[in-house]
Design a protein around this motif. Structure first.
Motif, PDB file in Angstrom:
ATOM      1  N   GLY A 107      -1.961   3.206   6.797  1.00 27.84           N
ATOM      2  CA  GLY A 107      -0.847   3.394   5.884  1.00 27.84           C
ATOM      3  C   GLY A 107      -1.266   3.405   4.423  1.00 27.84           C
ATOM      4  O   GLY A 107      -0.439   3.568   3.527  1.00 27.84           O
ATOM      5  N   GLY A 109      -2.927   5.644   2.934  1.00 31.40           N
ATOM      6  CA  GLY A 109      -2.784   6.992   2.373  1.00 31.40           C
ATOM      7  C   GLY A 109      -4.025   7.849   2.564  1.00 31.40           C
ATOM      8  O   GLY A 109      -4.211   8.837   1.856  1.00 31.40           O
ATOM      9  N   LYS A 110      -4.872   7.502   3.530  1.00 34.54           N
ATOM     10  CA  LYS A 110      -6.124   8.243   3.755  1.00 34.54           C
ATOM     11  C   LYS A 110      -5.878   9.686   4.186  1.00 34.54           C
ATOM     12  O   LYS A 110      -6.450  10.612   3.613  1.00 34.54           O
ATOM     13  CB  LYS A 110      -6.964   7.548   4.846  1.00 34.54           C
ATOM     14  CG  LYS A 110      -7.464   6.178   4.489  1.00 34.54           C
ATOM     15  CD  LYS A 110      -8.307   5.593   5.602  1.00 34.54           C
ATOM     16  CE  LYS A 110      -7.502   5.316   6.864  1.00 34.54           C
ATOM     17  NZ  LYS A 110      -6.404   4.334   6.678  1.00 34.54           N
ATOM     18  N   THR A 111      -5.038   9.859   5.210  1.00 37.27           N
ATOM     19  CA  THR A 111      -4.835  11.199   5.752  1.00 37.27           C
ATOM     20  C   THR A 111      -4.180  12.101   4.699  1.00 37.27           C
ATOM     21  O   THR A 111      -4.568  13.251   4.513  1.00 37.27           O
ATOM     22  CB  THR A 111      -3.982  11.116   7.038  1.00 37.27           C
ATOM     23  OG1 THR A 111      -4.636  10.215   7.942  1.00 37.27           O
ATOM     24  CG2 THR A 111      -3.840  12.470   7.685  1.00 37.27           C
ATOM     25  N   THR A 112      -3.204  11.527   4.004  1.00 34.42           N
ATOM     26  CA  THR A 112      -2.564  12.266   2.917  1.00 34.42           C
ATOM     27  C   THR A 112      -3.609  12.654   1.868  1.00 34.42           C
ATOM     28  O   THR A 112      -3.650  13.790   1.402  1.00 34.42           O
ATOM     29  CB  THR A 112      -1.474  11.384   2.265  1.00 34.42           C
ATOM     30  OG1 THR A 112      -0.654  10.829   3.281  1.00 34.42           O
ATOM     31  CG2 THR A 112      -0.636  12.180   1.297  1.00 34.42           C
ATOM     32  N   ARG A 137      -4.526   5.905  16.141  1.00 35.13           N
ATOM     33  CA  ARG A 137      -3.088   5.996  15.924  1.00 35.13           C
ATOM     34  C   ARG A 137      -2.563   7.243  16.635  1.00 35.13           C
ATOM     35  O   ARG A 137      -3.135   8.323  16.482  1.00 35.13           O
ATOM     36  CB  ARG A 137      -2.860   6.096  14.417  1.00 35.13           C
ATOM     37  CG  ARG A 137      -1.450   6.006  13.973  1.00 35.13           C
ATOM     38  CD  ARG A 137      -1.438   5.509  12.535  1.00 35.13           C
ATOM     39  NE  ARG A 137      -0.511   6.269  11.716  1.00 35.13           N
ATOM     40  CZ  ARG A 137      -0.382   6.080  10.412  1.00 35.13           C
ATOM     41  NH1 ARG A 137      -1.166   5.225   9.778  1.00 35.13           N
ATOM     42  NH2 ARG A 137       0.480   6.767   9.734  1.00 35.13           N
ATOM     43  N   ASP A 257       2.714   6.278  -7.838  1.00 33.20           N
ATOM     44  CA  ASP A 257       4.018   6.761  -8.294  1.00 33.20           C
ATOM     45  C   ASP A 257       5.067   5.670  -8.130  1.00 33.20           C
ATOM     46  O   ASP A 257       6.137   5.738  -8.707  1.00 33.20           O
ATOM     47  CB  ASP A 257       4.444   7.991  -7.475  1.00 33.20           C
ATOM     48  CG  ASP A 257       4.290   7.765  -5.971  1.00 33.20           C
ATOM     49  OD1 ASP A 257       3.230   7.269  -5.560  1.00 33.20           O
ATOM     50  OD2 ASP A 257       5.221   8.080  -5.210  1.00 33.20           O
ATOM     51  N   GLU A 283       3.894  11.950  -2.253  1.00 35.69           N
ATOM     52  CA  GLU A 283       3.634  12.402  -0.895  1.00 35.69           C
ATOM     53  C   GLU A 283       3.184  13.851  -0.843  1.00 35.69           C
ATOM     54  O   GLU A 283       2.608  14.293   0.145  1.00 35.69           O
ATOM     55  CB  GLU A 283       4.889  12.190  -0.034  1.00 35.69           C
ATOM     56  CG  GLU A 283       5.277  10.720   0.036  1.00 35.69           C
ATOM     57  CD  GLU A 283       6.233  10.428   1.175  1.00 35.69           C
ATOM     58  OE1 GLU A 283       5.868  10.697   2.330  1.00 35.69           O
ATOM     59  OE2 GLU A 283       7.351   9.941   0.897  1.00 35.69           O
TER      60      GLU A 283
HETATM   61  P1  GDP Z   1      -3.273   6.465   6.377  1.00 36.91           P
HETATM   62  O1  GDP Z   1      -2.788   5.631   7.490  1.00 36.91           O
HETATM   63  O2  GDP Z   1      -4.196   5.714   5.478  1.00 36.91           O
HETATM   64  O3  GDP Z   1      -3.854   7.755   6.825  1.00 36.91           O
HETATM   65  O4  GDP Z   1      -2.001   6.804   5.467  1.00 36.91           O
HETATM   66  P2  GDP Z   1      -1.141   8.133   5.427  1.00 36.91           P
HETATM   67  O5  GDP Z   1      -1.864   9.202   4.689  1.00 36.91           O
HETATM   68  O6  GDP Z   1      -0.654   8.466   6.783  1.00 36.91           O
HETATM   69  O7  GDP Z   1       0.061   7.658   4.508  1.00 36.91           O
HETATM   70  C1  GDP Z   1       0.970   6.662   4.900  1.00 36.91           C
HETATM   71  C2  GDP Z   1       2.325   6.924   4.256  1.00 36.91           C
HETATM   72  O8  GDP Z   1       2.233   6.812   2.863  1.00 36.91           O
HETATM   73  C3  GDP Z   1       2.836   8.324   4.532  1.00 36.91           C
HETATM   74  O9  GDP Z   1       4.224   8.262   4.743  1.00 36.91           O
HETATM   75  C4  GDP Z   1       2.541   9.076   3.254  1.00 36.91           C
HETATM   76  O10 GDP Z   1       3.447  10.119   3.039  1.00 36.91           O
HETATM   77  C5  GDP Z   1       2.684   8.002   2.243  1.00 36.91           C
HETATM   78  N1  GDP Z   1       1.843   8.229   1.051  1.00 36.91           N
HETATM   79  C6  GDP Z   1       0.520   8.464   0.999  1.00 36.91           C
HETATM   80  N2  GDP Z   1       0.092   8.576  -0.276  1.00 36.91           N
HETATM   81  C7  GDP Z   1       1.185   8.387  -1.059  1.00 36.91           C
HETATM   82  C8  GDP Z   1       1.403   8.363  -2.477  1.00 36.91           C
HETATM   83  O11 GDP Z   1       0.501   8.538  -3.304  1.00 36.91           O
HETATM   84  N3  GDP Z   1       2.674   8.138  -2.898  1.00 36.91           N
HETATM   85  C9  GDP Z   1       3.696   7.936  -2.012  1.00 36.91           C
HETATM   86  N4  GDP Z   1       4.898   7.711  -2.533  1.00 36.91           N
HETATM   87  N5  GDP Z   1       3.517   7.943  -0.699  1.00 36.91           N
HETATM   88  C10 GDP Z   1       2.288   8.170  -0.196  1.00 36.91           C
END
Ligand code: GDP
Ligand code: MG
Length: 449
Positions: A107, A109-112, A137, A257, A283
């Motif tokens: 969560g 934000g890695k994949t994003t 996951r 943000d 996002e």
């Molecule tokens: P991961 O588990 O590390 O891969 O995290 P994800 O990339 O799946 O992100 C987890 C959640 O955080 C998702 O709902 C994304 O849309 C959200 N997210 C990721 N980066 C940001 C950001 O910079 N700002 C906001 N507001 N949401 C983010």
């Protein structure tokens, strides 16, 4: 908020001629409280305030800045320093693909970020490949595929021919996938590979071991630790665990943000000594930027304006204003009370009396006066001039007794002070005329003295 607290603190210092040790201590105490409130980790706060205090007390007397500005400057410089100094860019591999591995909690934000980074790199002429190594996951692989599609960047998935059902719960060895993904990039001549990995909700030994093994298998050029900037006091322990586990090379702050005040940024870069490289700010795929330590520092301080003023003061007198005055002299125009007020305001904005005055013609003669110059005097002068009508400012000769009484009432001073000001102004005007005739270049005088 941190910014509000610091602003209030610095406001208290404004207008002080000299800071005592007690002043410095009081300020440092406020800074400490403000940083703690912003969730900056305790040891980081301690070290930071210690350095600020030491520098504030040991600061050389600056000609350009008054003491409170000097503290602002020190705090700003220390913030920038902790945040990594200069913007740190990705180190590209000399041969073969540049390998970037992402690590962090679930969560974070890695994949994003993988999508954002790949789009950004692609726009710069690179040809990235995304590699999906999160087999933990459900849907993690499909999530990366969606992101890749949006960024128009190919994704290497563990099972190229897998059905969507299989992809929902992919099985397999993430280390083998990482290795195969990098190999694929080599074969297909991608110049950057971004390896997305699995996270857990909390730091756990298995997850860290997996990340460590991926790192060992692919020998990345950069390991980016992605951290949610809203995470607060936990940031330090999480960062230390990942630093020990995967020895990351850079930090990405995500979710900047949100309401984050930068506490996490400070803590994480301070305790690991690693630079923050990118900021994720939403996002969307484009909500992403290079991290600029100086901008983050001003955001934390929320003092962009003050910092700009400090820069200006250090650069000294406004060249445009000086040029305007020089032209006025050359054209033999009168030096009016309007000009006088403009100069006063400029000097006040620059926050520095002495350096400015020292640079002006005739300053040698008034050095002693300078030493005891009272900035409140400017307030009085400004109040008096402001109480005059525009016409009076342009033609002070018309200011008779009743006008003087009105001006004194309006500005809350005694009539004798209005008289004094007009006298000094008349002398200044004469001096300016002489200077103009003598062809003095550039610098306007300081007629208030
Ligand atoms: P991961 O588990 O590390 O891969 O995290 P994800 O990339 O799946 O992100 C987890 C959640 O955080 C998702 O709902 C994304 O849309 C959200 N997210 C990721 N980066 C940001 C950001 O910079 N700002 C906001 N507001 N949401 C983010
Ligand atoms: Mg993910």
């Amino acid at each position: 908020s941190l910014s509000d607290r610091l602003t209030a603190t610095f406001k208290n210092l404004r207008g002080k001629g000299r800071l005592t040790e007690a002043d410095v201590d009081a300020t440092v105490r406020e800074i400490r409280r403000a940083l703690l409130d912003a969730d900056v980790a305790v040891p980081v706060v301690r070290e930071f305030t210690g350095r600020v205090r030491e520098r504030a007390l040991g600061a050389e007397v600056s000609a350009a800045l008054n003491p409170s500005q000097q503290i602002v400057k020190i705090v700003n410089e220390e913030l920038v320093e902790i945040l990594g100094g200069e913007t740190r860019r990705i180190r590209l591999a000399k041969n073969g693909p540049t390998i970037i591995m992402l690590a962090g909690l679930q969560g974070a934000g890695k994949t994003t970020l993988a999508g954002k980074l790949s789009k950004w790199l692609k726009a710069q002429g690179h040809s990235p490949l995304l590699v999906a190594c999160d087999l933990q996951r459900p849907n993690a692989v499909t999530q990366l595929q969606v992101v890749g599609q949006r960024a128009n960047v190919p994704v290497f998935a563990p099972h190229p021919g897998a059905t969507s059902q299989e992809l929902e719960h992919p099985a397999g060895d993430p280390i083998a996938v990482a290795r195969a993904g990098v190999e694929e990039a080599r074969q297909k001549l991608h110049d950057v590979v971004i390896v997305d990995t699995a996270g857990r909700l909390g730091v756990d030994a298995d997850m860290m071991e997996q990340a460590r093994q991926i790192r060992r298998a692919i020998v990345p050029n950069e390991v980016l630790f992605v951290i949610d900037s809203m995470i607060g006091q936990d940031a330090v322990n999480t960062a230390l665990a990942f630093d020990e586990g995967v020895n990351f090379t850079g930090i990405v702050l995500s979710k900047l943000d949100g309401d984050a005040r930068g506490g996490a940024a400070l803590s994480v870069s301070s305790v690991t000594g690693k630079p923050v490289m990118f900021a994720s700010t939403g996002e969307g795929l484009d909500d992403f930027e290079l991290f600029h330590p100086d901008r983050m520092a001003s955001r934390i301080l929320d003092m962009g304006d003050i910092l700009t003023l400090i820069e200006q003061a250090e650069k000294a007198w406004d060249k445009d204003e000086a040029a305007r005055m020089a032209k006025k002299f050359a054209d033999q125009e009168d030096f009016t009370l309007e000009d006088f007020l403009a100069q006063m305001q400029q000097i006040r904005n620059m926050g520095s009396m002495k350096k400015m005055l020292m640079m002006m013609p005739g300053a040698q003669n008034i050095r002693q006066q300078l030493e005891q110059f009272d900035e409140r005097e400017i307030d009085r002068v400004e109040a008096i001039v402001r109480s005059m009508t525009p016409h009076e400012r342009l033609a002070p000769k018309i200011i008779n007794g009743s006008r003087r009484a009105r001006i004194a009432r309006g500005s809350g001073v005694h009539v004798s002070e209005v008289n004094g000001l007009l006298e000094r102004f008349a002398q200044a005007q004469k001096m300016m005329k002489k200077m103009a005739q003598g062809g003095m270049p550039g610098m306007p005088g300081m007629p208030g003295l």
